[in-house]
Enzyme design. Structure first.
Site, PDB file in Angstrom:
ATOM      1  N   HIS A 106      15.033  27.493 -42.245  1.00 30.77           N
ATOM      2  CA  HIS A 106      15.757  28.672 -41.788  1.00 30.77           C
ATOM      3  C   HIS A 106      16.784  29.144 -42.815  1.00 30.77           C
ATOM      4  CE1 HIS A 106      13.983  27.272 -38.018  1.00 30.77           C
ATOM      5  NE2 HIS A 106      14.075  28.520 -37.623  1.00 30.77           N
ATOM      6  N   CYS A 137      10.359  23.046 -39.610  1.00 33.01           N
ATOM      7  CA  CYS A 137       9.679  24.009 -38.749  1.00 33.01           C
ATOM      8  C   CYS A 137       8.602  24.714 -39.567  1.00 33.01           C
ATOM      9  CB  CYS A 137      10.714  24.993 -38.189  1.00 33.01           C
ATOM     10  SG  CYS A 137      10.236  25.786 -36.640  1.00 33.01           S
TER      11      CYS A 137
END
Length: 774
Positions: A709, A741
């Site tokens: 992120h 992720c």
């Protein structure tokens, strides 16, 4: 029966509103700024125009009091950290050099400086930036943003109400800063923080605010006596200030419980409470406490988190009861409307009958205004609206889409054996290791690879008819070949096909399942400039045909290494959709689980040996009160096992979770009975690995070593350091190496280098392991 008119006209208001603009203008401006295509003045001008449009829309709809200060370039909790001067030491120079760039550095990091940790905002899919505090934190007031936006609204002729995160919630959401003892409690800083809030309140009063809203959603959670005493002290002190506006303390997402009496006794002028299903109990608690004599009550009777139309008669009954419990009752949604899309009227592809059942932010605002009119003038004042509402509710209740007898018969036939693997993990893992032949510290990714401009263009061209299905599929095949080729060259052990054909991890599946509806413009902020379009779960769920088998099988045909099949789990399919509210969530989860079970079994039958069923929302959807946890976790874990338990012992089941606090659901993670779990861990410095170890988690785990992120690229040394921390908690025989992720939002240059560094770190650590471990 005509409702009794209120003594004074009820006002319509909202706690907050979507920020992005009808066409996601804010996202485009911010990302343009990051890329150097938009300058700071243009970005600020775009933001000011969006605020102006929002306030104008609210005022024209009949909202009497508009929120200010709820607008954010990235996150309102980060804005609060700036407001109180809680800038981490590593970001202070960037903030001093350029406030806007420093703000984004805290949110996203830079190549040299890590960002703040990010996690879920209570039980929503919105992410906030976690404040970092310690015993040496010095707070200083900076009310510039809040005052400026208040003055903007006043200059435009509106009646504004500034919205701030309350001091108690702010501290309860915070964490100990890096280097600070883990048992440090940020709430101990309350007496240091309250004078800063007093200064901000004085600035807002001087700028013309009649009311200020202080949001305290943390008080709807279970709170200790010490925490409740802190809340009492905070609002006794803030309420006793002489140089301030009137204070409205807002709670949402649930029942206040013990905190209701605390706030009711405080010297603040108003409370805002949730009176929808999520706040069940607030009405009885308020009556038992003797109401709110001398105070304003803002009643959240319109659901601020789901998209179904309000039941006017039910809401008016609640509002009528509340008239006897407070000096003045106003009408609002149960929470900020940040959690719903902007306008259902923009959805032209949804069946008109179904469209009658939907209410996005604009329609919810209209509902609030209608209810305020009905409360003030009686039901005779809204006769036409009541009749239309009854007809729309009846249309939904009678619709064929809501009930499929075959689906209901299948769920009714579920047995306990359907939710259990045929062998325990200790036996399965032996079969899987023999079948897969993976090294120690196997490397993999979470699923998605960068969604390039070319991919998005191809998808748009297909929708517009500029290319045919055959041309589009060739583009997808090219992308899969490229993704696989890179992973093989990089040395990744378990591959993924990159998901180039998928728009979103929930929407992609929803579009292939019966009972789901997709929107075209239903964007909702997840974090920063990341927006999602949650599908609408309107009826019973089934899978007409395979959804992922074709592309997964194609990818496996290109390589000798195992390729993971990638699915989204039943809890996440519910949590990241607007779920139906006419049956228990557990029943809907079982329907989705059976559809996914068919897909899992088909993947295995077509040669897929590793299947990942993602459940990032398992912790997010955990109820906010502990007495509701067991019932939720029972159906949530059952639905995952139901989806995954029909495979052979040598088929390896993975799951994935990210950006939540996992410590209080480790037993539930264990109960999923997945063979491997990957979790977000990079920003929290392997905290989840320590939590798994403390629980005695017996299976394999991949705590992430690459924070996807942030645009920064982790070095080999950084990834290796995180792996060493992971090995302190999880033995090498059970530790995987992976990012936090999926990589969809990242660019290819940073992805290549980051994954190459990840593999290099795994090789470095393997070489350090003792011979017996290897």
């Amino acid at each position: 029966m005509t409702a009794k008119p209120a003594a004074a006209a009820a006002r319509a208001t909202v706690y907050g509103y979507p920020r992005q603009g009808q066409n996601r203008e804010l996202k485009k401006a911010i990302e343009g700024y990051w890329k150097g295509r938009v300058d700071a003045d243009t970005l600020r001008q775009t933001a000011a125009e969006l605020r102006r449009e929002t306030w104008q829309q609210l005022a024209e709809a009949g909202v009497h009091e508009v929120p200010t200060g709820d607008f954010s370039y990235y996150d309102h909790v980060l804005d609060t950290s700036v407001m109180v001067g809680a800038v981490p030491e590593r970001h202070r120079e960037a903030v001093r050099t350029d406030a806007l760039d420093g703000y984004f550095a805290m949110a996203r990091g830079t190549q040299d400086v890590a960002p703040l940790e990010m996690t879920k905002w209570f039980d929503t899919n919105y992410h906030y930036l976690v404040p970092e505090l310690g015993p040496d934190t010095v707070f200083t007031a900076d009310s510039a943003k809040q005052v400026a936006e208040l003055k903007e609204a006043l200059a435009l002729g509106h009646t504004p109400r500034p919205v701030l995160v309350g001091p108690v919630t702010y501290l309860l959401l915070a964490k100990a800063a890096p280097g600070v003892a883990a048992d440090f409690e940020p709430l101990t800083l309350l007496d240091r923080l309250l004078p800063v809030y007093a200064e901000v309140l004085a600035d807002l009063r001087a700028a013309g605010a009649e009311w200020v809203q202080l949001d305290e959603p943390a008080l709807v959670q279970d709170r200790t006596p010490a925490e409740l005493n802190a809340a009492a002290r905070a609002y006794r002190e803030l309420g006793s200030l002489t140089d301030r506006s009137k204070l409205l303390v807002a709670s949402y997402f649930g029942r206040l419980g013990e905190a209701l009496a605390v706030l009711a006794k405080s010297p603040v002028e108003g409370l805002a409470l949730d009176f929808t299903e999520s706040g069940a109990g607030n009405l009885a608690d308020l009556a038992a406490a003797g109401g709110l004599p001398g105070k304003r009550l803002v009643a959240g009777v319109v659901n601020g988190r789901n998209i179904w139309i309000n039941d006017y008669e039910k809401s008016l009954a609640t509002l009528g009861t509340l008239l006897g419990l407070a000096d003045h009752v106003d009408v609002s949604a149960s929470s900020s409307l940040l959690h719903v899309p902007l306008d259902a009227g923009a959805e032209h592809d949804i069946d008109p009958q179904i469209a009658r059942w939907l209410a996005f932010a604009k329609q919810k605002t209209q509902e609030i205004v209608v209810l305020a009119r009905g409360l003030s003038g009686g039901t005779d004042a809204i006769t036409a609206e009541l009749a239309a509402n009854r007809a729309d509710l009846a249309s939904r209740a009678d619709a064929v889409i809501t009930r499929d007898p075959a689906v209901r018969a299948r769920t009714a036939a579920i047995t306990d054996a359907d939710g259990r693997r045929s062998q325990p993990y200790a036996e399965r893992t032996v079969a899987q290791r023999a079948h897969l032949g993976l090294p120690l510290l196997p490397t993999t990714t979470i699923g998605s690879f960068p969604q390039t401009t070319e991919l998005r263009t191809a998808r748009a061209d297909l929708r517009a008819g500029r290319i045919g299905e055959a041309g589009y599929e060739e583009r997808i095949k090219d992308e899969i070949r490229e993704v696989l080729s890179f992973q093989e060259k990089a040395g990744i052990d378990v591959l993924v096909h990159g998901e180039p054909e998928r728009n979103d991890m929930v929407q992609y599946f929803a579009e292939q399942l019966t009972g789901y509806l997709a929107t075209q413009h239903g964007w909702v902020q997840s974090y920063g400039t990341r927006y999602v379009r949650p599908p609408v779960l309107a009826g019973d769920i089934s899978r007409p045909e395979p959804m992922t088998v074709r592309w997964t099988t194609y990818a496996q045909s290109l390589t000798e290494r195992p390729v993971k099949g990638m699915l989204t789990g039943p809890v996440t399919m519910l949590a990241w959709s607007f779920v139906r509210d006419d049956q228990p969530l557990g029943e809907t989860a079982r329907q989705v689980a059976l559809a996914l079970r068919d897909e899992v079994n088909d993947l295995e039958a077509n040669g897929t040996s590793v299947i990942q069923v993602d459940e990032p929302a398992l912790r997010e959807t955990l109820p906010l009160r502990a007495d509701e946890h067991a019932a939720y976790l029972e159906w949530a874990t059952e639905s995952f096992r139901l989806a995954t338990s029909g495979v052979r012992p040598d088929t390896q089941i993975h799951t994935h979770m990210c950006y939540a606090e996992f410590g209080d659901i480790v037993q539930a993670i264990d109960d999923l009975d997945a063979d491997v779990i990957s979790l977000e861990a990079a920003r929290s410095h392997m905290q989840v690995a320590r939590e798994l170890a403390a629980h005695g988690y017996p299976r394999e785990a991949g705590p992430g070593v690459y924070d996807i992120h942030s645009p920064r690229i982790p070095s080999v040394e950084e990834a290796a350091a995180l792996l060493r921390k992971g090995l302190e908690a999880i033995p090498a025989t059970r530790l995987w190496v992976n990012p936090d992720c999926g990589l969809k939002t990242r660019g290819w240059p940073e992805t290549r280098t980051s994954l190459e560094n990840l593999v290099a770190a795994a090789r470095e650590i393997r070489a350090e392991l003792p011979t017996e471990a290897a």
